[in-house]
Design a protein around this motif. Structure first.
Motif, PDB file in Angstrom:
ATOM      1  N   SER A   1       1.647 -13.821  11.739  1.00  0.00           N
ATOM      2  CA  SER A   1       1.548 -12.601  11.274  1.00  0.00           C
ATOM      3  C   SER A   1       0.770 -11.980  11.743  1.00  0.00           C
ATOM      4  O   SER A   1       0.248 -10.809  11.295  1.00  0.00           O
ATOM      5  N   LEU A   2       0.237 -12.596  12.649  1.00  0.00           N
ATOM      6  CA  LEU A   2      -1.373 -11.590  13.447  1.00  0.00           C
ATOM      7  C   LEU A   2      -1.051 -11.306  15.054  1.00  0.00           C
ATOM      8  O   LEU A   2      -1.774 -10.530  15.333  1.00  0.00           O
TER       9      LEU A   2
ATOM     10  N   ILE B   1      15.494  -3.691   4.275  1.00  0.00           N
ATOM     11  CA  ILE B   1      14.236  -2.977   4.252  1.00  0.00           C
ATOM     12  C   ILE B   1      14.142  -2.020   5.183  1.00  0.00           C
ATOM     13  O   ILE B   1      14.409  -1.644   6.173  1.00  0.00           O
ATOM     14  N   TYR B   2      13.242  -1.258   4.378  1.00  0.00           N
ATOM     15  CA  TYR B   2      12.957   0.327   5.422  1.00  0.00           C
ATOM     16  C   TYR B   2      11.827   0.653   5.396  1.00  0.00           C
ATOM     17  O   TYR B   2      10.550   0.211   3.993  1.00  0.00           O
ATOM     18  N   PHE B   3      11.010   0.144   6.615  1.00  0.00           N
ATOM     19  CA  PHE B   3       9.400   0.087   6.925  1.00  0.00           C
ATOM     20  C   PHE B   3       9.481   2.029   7.460  1.00  0.00           C
ATOM     21  O   PHE B   3      10.008   1.584   8.564  1.00  0.00           O
TER      22      PHE B   3
ATOM     23  N   LYS C   1      -8.077  -3.714  12.011  1.00  0.00           N
ATOM     24  CA  LYS C   1      -7.520  -2.418  11.675  1.00  0.00           C
ATOM     25  C   LYS C   1      -5.512  -2.224  11.440  1.00  0.00           C
ATOM     26  O   LYS C   1      -4.792  -1.346  11.425  1.00  0.00           O
ATOM     27  N   PRO C   2      -5.049  -3.543  10.285  1.00  0.00           N
ATOM     28  CA  PRO C   2      -3.542  -3.379  10.170  1.00  0.00           C
ATOM     29  C   PRO C   2      -3.362  -2.163   8.843  1.00  0.00           C
ATOM     30  O   PRO C   2      -4.294  -1.748   8.484  1.00  0.00           O
ATOM     31  N   SER C   3      -2.450  -1.442   8.924  1.00  0.00           N
ATOM     32  CA  SER C   3      -2.190  -0.287   8.529  1.00  0.00           C
ATOM     33  C   SER C   3      -1.352  -0.840   6.642  1.00  0.00           C
ATOM     34  O   SER C   3      -1.650  -0.150   5.838  1.00  0.00           O
ATOM     35  N   VAL C   4      -0.750  -2.048   6.951  1.00  0.00           N
ATOM     36  CA  VAL C   4      -0.120  -2.809   5.733  1.00  0.00           C
ATOM     37  C   VAL C   4      -0.821  -3.826   5.840  1.00  0.00           C
ATOM     38  O   VAL C   4      -1.039  -4.549   6.536  1.00  0.00           O
TER      39      VAL C   4
ATOM     40  N   ARG D   1       5.355  -4.323  14.159  1.00  0.00           N
ATOM     41  CA  ARG D   1       4.884  -5.666  13.383  1.00  0.00           C
ATOM     42  C   ARG D   1       3.663  -6.143  13.805  1.00  0.00           C
ATOM     43  O   ARG D   1       3.323  -6.842  12.305  1.00  0.00           O
ATOM     44  N   ARG D   2       3.116  -5.333  14.813  1.00  0.00           N
ATOM     45  CA  ARG D   2       0.877  -5.596  14.809  1.00  0.00           C
ATOM     46  C   ARG D   2       0.947  -4.122  13.749  1.00  0.00           C
ATOM     47  O   ARG D   2      -0.557  -4.158  13.771  1.00  0.00           O
ATOM     48  N   THR D   3       1.751  -3.881  12.481  1.00  0.00           N
ATOM     49  CA  THR D   3       1.044  -2.653  11.717  1.00  0.00           C
ATOM     50  C   THR D   3       0.648  -3.371  10.830  1.00  0.00           C
ATOM     51  O   THR D   3       0.059  -3.576   9.799  1.00  0.00           O
ATOM     52  N   VAL D   4       1.089  -4.836  10.359  1.00  0.00           N
ATOM     53  CA  VAL D   4       1.375  -5.616   9.592  1.00  0.00           C
ATOM     54  C   VAL D   4       1.022  -7.294   9.563  1.00  0.00           C
ATOM     55  O   VAL D   4       1.023  -7.792  10.407  1.00  0.00           O
TER      56      VAL D   4
END
Ligand SMILES: Nc1ncnc2c1ncn2[C@@H]1O[C@H](COP(=O)(O)OP(=O)(O)OP(=O)(O)O)[C@@H](O)[C@H]1O
Ligand SMILES: [Mg+2]
Lengths: 235, 241
Positions: A141-142, B61-63, B152-155, B78-81
């Motif tokens: 998750s990270l 699931i739409y992202f 600083k994730p967007s989600v 993946r790295r925005t959440v």
């Protein structure tokens, strides 16, 4: 009783006086054990991690094979390697550079890797399996890639991986039968500590045998001591 | 504005038992969506799906308008959440090492300034060198949140972020959550047992029961004039499970 005490004294003398015969044997042992451990680690740690962490069809089967490999009788490994490498064996006649000749240090290293790698794989497998699934999810998750997640999990399991390496090294250092068969215990080239002890005892040369025995025990102790130190540091 | 997430007919079962069945759920950019519901309703499971950590058995699931194939989610997506899990899962090593972890994964090796800011903000400055496994439950939870925010994730997906905290720290975390949502328009899904917290923080609230989303409404409507009788009973605290 006298033989033992004089053997110990003589053995220590040989060791500390830098007796060339003794030190030559120690050198070969170090070379074989070091190379075998390195190869077993390079092979065993990644394989153990993948087997412990990923799900795929046939995984149970491979795990069962690994566990079998952990209990392989070394003489059987010796026999198999012997048959593979001998001149009228399976691999011997191919004459490839990567196929070692019988009665060489390389052949001994190969046999040792076959004995030790399953131990490293098996212990690594169970070590990474102990890392909590929750932590592994958190790592993903990270933003970890698969490879990074594998690395982080191995790092979390490092104590267990260390135990895996010590287990592998222990079996390498104590190995007699297989290295005798494929190495041939040749004086000055493939004679290692364990095979030398065997031979010298048979000949009644207890001093050299005891001297080697002490070195072997001392090495085992030092390795375990430094491992314990390392483990303590992580805590 | 187009939703960040669009879920349709998403199902998930564990060993044959259906855990999740979501007909429809949209999550909008910059909103704080609180997900409330009793224990075992499937809230944490929903977050694992939203973080692409598990695949649904069926449904889509739409992202950001893109259909997600959970077997192969691009790393940039993946790295925005990121999720802060219900049980803070800290890595061995110091508090600082934990905060640096996500940055290092991204190849960023000079995060000391950000780390210091985070430690300050979460009242963790004195613990920077402490081994993570020696922290109290509340400290660990704050470290876990700081470790996520530094990216600083967007989600941001939060699973009971104040469950182990005393009222003072809970309030601090709530103000941090509000603060980053306002400063960075971070989309936040907040799973909480605490309906008062949902009311204080959320723009919208969703009630989850037995793996289904029963009702989603803006916060005021959810608490004062819900459509579904089960929501009414839930917000009155009348539901007995
Ligand atoms: N990996 C799993 N394998 C089997 N069952 C699971 C798994 N994960 C969750 N479950 C089951 O799914 C159901 C929903 O779990 P989930 O953790 O999503 O609930 P929750 O709403 O987060 O509950 P809580 O408020 O107690 O955290 C539970 O009955 C749980 O036992
Ligand atoms: Mg949960």
């Amino acid at each position: 009783m006298e033989t033992i005490s004089s053997g110990i004294i003589q053995g220590l003398k040989l060791f500390f006086s830098g007796d060339p015969a003794l030190w030559q044997i120690i050198g070969v042992s170090a070379q074989v054990s070091g190379a075998a451990l390195l190869l077993s680690a390079l092979l065993g740690i990644p394989l153990g991690a993948v087997l412990g962490l990923t799900r795929f069809p046939g995984r149970r089967m491979i795990q069962a094979l690994v566990y079998t490999g952990m209990g392989l009788p070394p003489v059987v490994v010796g026999l198999a390697v012997y048959l593979l490498l001998s001149n009228n064996g399976l691999l011997g006649p191919l004459q490839q550079a990567w196929i070692p000749k019988l009665f060489t240090v390389e052949a001994m290293i190969d046999a040792q890797v076959i004995i030790a790698a399953p131990l490293v794989i098996g212990y690594t497998m169970s070590a990474v399996g102990e890392v909590s699934p929750n932590l592994r999810l958190q790592v993903r998750s990270l933003g970890a890639t698969r490879l990074q997640a594998l690395g982080a999990t191995l790092w979390e399991a490092r104590r267990g991986v260390l135990v895996a390496l010590i287990g592998g090294l222990g079996s390498i250092l104590s190995e007699v039968g297989a290295v005798m068969m494929v190495g041939g215990n040749i004086d000055g080239s493939t004679r290692v500590m364990t095979t030398a002890i065997l031979l010298e005892t048979r000949r009644g040369n207890f001093e050299l045998a005891i001297g080697l025995g002490i070195v072997l025990l001392g090495m085992a102790f030092l390795i375990n001591l430094s491992a314990a130190q390392l483990q303590g540091k992580g805590h | 504005m187009a939703p960040v997430y669009q879920l349709a007919n998403v199902t998930k079962a564990y060993s044959g038992r259906q855990i999740l069945h979501i007909n429809q759920l949209d999550i909008y950019p910059g909103e704080i969506l609180a997900v409330v519901g009793p224990s075992g309703a499937g809230k944490s499971t929903l977050l694992r799906l939203l973080n692409f950590l598990e695949a649904p058995d069926s449904g889509s699931i739409y992202f950001n308008q893109q259909p997600i194939n959970h077997q192969n989610v691009p790393l940039e997506i993946r790295r925005t959440v990121t999720t802060v899990f219900q049980n803070p899962a800290l890595l061995s090593g110091s508090v600082t090492a934990n905060l640096l972890f996500g940055l290092r994964l991204r190849g960023q090796n000079d995060g000391q300034k950000e780390v210091d800011e985070m430690l300050e903000r979460f009242g963790l400055a004195a613990l920077r060198r402490s081994p993570a496994h020696a922290l109290s439950g509340g400290e660990a939870q704050r470290v876990a949140l700081a470790r996520a925010l530094i990216l600083k994730p967007s989600v941001l997906l939060l699973d009971e972020p104040t469950a182990n905290l005393d009222p003072y720290n809970a309030e601090m975390i709530e103000s941090v959550i509000r603060g980053i949502n306002q400063a960075h328009q971070t989309t936040i899904v907040l799973v909480t047992h605490n309906i008062f917290q949902a009311r204080r923080l959320a723009d919208r609230v969703a009630l989850m029961l037995n793996g289904e989303i029963i009702e989603t409404a803006d916060t005021q409507t959810f608490f004062e004039n819900p459509r579904d009788s089960r929501t009414r009973r839930f917000v009155r605290g009348e539901m007995v499970w």
